[in-house]
Write a protein that holds these residues in place. Sequence first.
Motif, short mmCIF file in Angstrom:
data_model
loop_
_atom_site.label_atom_id
_atom_site.label_comp_id
_atom_site.label_asym_id
_atom_site.label_seq_id
_atom_site.Cartn_x
_atom_site.Cartn_y
_atom_site.Cartn_z
N TYR A 247 -39.17 -18.95 12.30
CA TYR A 247 -38.54 -20.22 12.69
C TYR A 247 -37.06 -20.23 12.32
CZ TYR A 247 -37.40 -25.21 12.35
OH TYR A 247 -36.80 -26.44 12.46
N ALA A 248 -36.74 -19.70 11.14
CA ALA A 248 -35.34 -19.69 10.70
C ALA A 248 -34.48 -18.84 11.62
CB ALA A 248 -35.27 -19.16 9.26
N GLY B 43 -37.68 -26.04 3.84
CA GLY B 43 -37.13 -25.37 2.67
C GLY B 43 -38.05 -25.42 1.47
N GLN C 88 -31.39 -20.38 13.93
CA GLN C 88 -30.02 -19.93 13.70
C GLN C 88 -29.40 -19.31 14.95
OE1 GLN C 88 -28.14 -20.49 10.98
NE2 GLN C 88 -29.86 -21.73 10.29
N SER D 189 -31.90 -19.96 4.86
CA SER D 189 -31.63 -19.62 6.25
C SER D 189 -32.22 -20.61 7.25
CB SER D 189 -32.18 -18.23 6.57
OG SER D 189 -33.58 -18.19 6.38
N THR D 190 -32.89 -21.64 6.80
CA THR D 190 -33.52 -22.56 7.74
C THR D 190 -32.65 -23.77 8.06
OG1 THR D 190 -34.62 -23.71 5.91
CG2 THR D 190 -35.82 -21.92 6.97
N VAL E 70 -36.73 -16.19 3.95
CA VAL E 70 -36.35 -17.53 4.43
C VAL E 70 -35.35 -18.22 3.52
CG1 VAL E 70 -38.59 -17.85 5.54
CG2 VAL E 70 -38.28 -18.62 3.19
N ASN F 142 -35.39 -29.72 7.60
CA ASN F 142 -34.85 -28.67 6.74
C ASN F 142 -35.37 -28.79 5.32
OD1 ASN F 142 -33.36 -27.55 8.80
ND2 ASN F 142 -31.51 -28.70 8.33
N VAL G 245 -42.25 -19.30 8.72
CA VAL G 245 -40.99 -19.97 8.41
C VAL G 245 -39.81 -19.02 8.64
CG1 VAL G 245 -39.66 -21.07 6.58
CG2 VAL G 245 -42.08 -21.56 6.80
#
Length: 288
Positions: A243-244, A36, A248, A141-142, A138, A32, A240
């Motif tokens: 991915y997020a 991030g 989630q 949210s990751t 993003v 993360n 990204v």
Amino acid sequence: MNSILDQITQWLKEMLISGIMGNLTGMFDSVNRQVGEIAADVSTTPAAFSPAVFALIRNVSESVIVPVAGLILTFIVCSELIQMIIDHNNLANFETWIFFKWVFKTFVAVMLISNCFTITMAVFDLAQQVIASSGGIVQGSTAIDDAAIQAMLSTMEAMELGPLIGLFLQTFVVQFTMSAISAVIFVIIYGRMIEIYLVTSLAPIPFATFGNREQSHTGQNYLRSLFALGFQGFLIMICVGIYAVLVQNISYTDDIIGSVWVVLGYTILLCFTLFKTGSLAKSVFAAH
């Protein structure tokens, strides 16, 4: 006797749960944190990313590469002047405008070399504006939130000793793998910036070719490469963001082991797509 065994079993469960939570927390924190930081790193211009390195690259380029570009430009303009004279029958078909054209093209070429760093930075400033505008995709949210971690804890407390031992071993393996993946993400992001510095340091040489039609393809391809490097950051942001969304949507309460392996799979997929962003950006801008 049963009470002693129950206490030992409970103690082992608490120890395993503590170890599993440590593995999960460390695993999620490392990835993360690295993911991030991608938004901040790719949206930074070369001048702001490392001012000391940027100053070094600029100084070397202006001190070493610009004189070489001047020699190349001198050869190109002299060659073009000779060819121009030959094409006009050794000036038998004299036209004054061809010399003004030659002087103007030479002037433009000299100005391009003199301001090549400003032009290259303008490309990355433009790309940075696009990346910064997409940063909201993003932002925040990751990360795996505390609610998901607490849901895992509640699920583990209801598990038996055997499954907890298996879960501990698997989370240990996954944590090690995720740490390696976070290092790979670091290399990809910083490797892109190093590539930008290397390409920028040679900027005067391709800019010297813009004054000649036959040689200008070198400079044009160089500009396409700059745009590809700049907008590679935008593609990284998109990766990204995807991915997020995938992370989630994972449920951590039903099957912890499956969820952990899914996160690992998504992270490996993120690394693979980050590797592909460079070649994809070059293909979009027809750079080679």
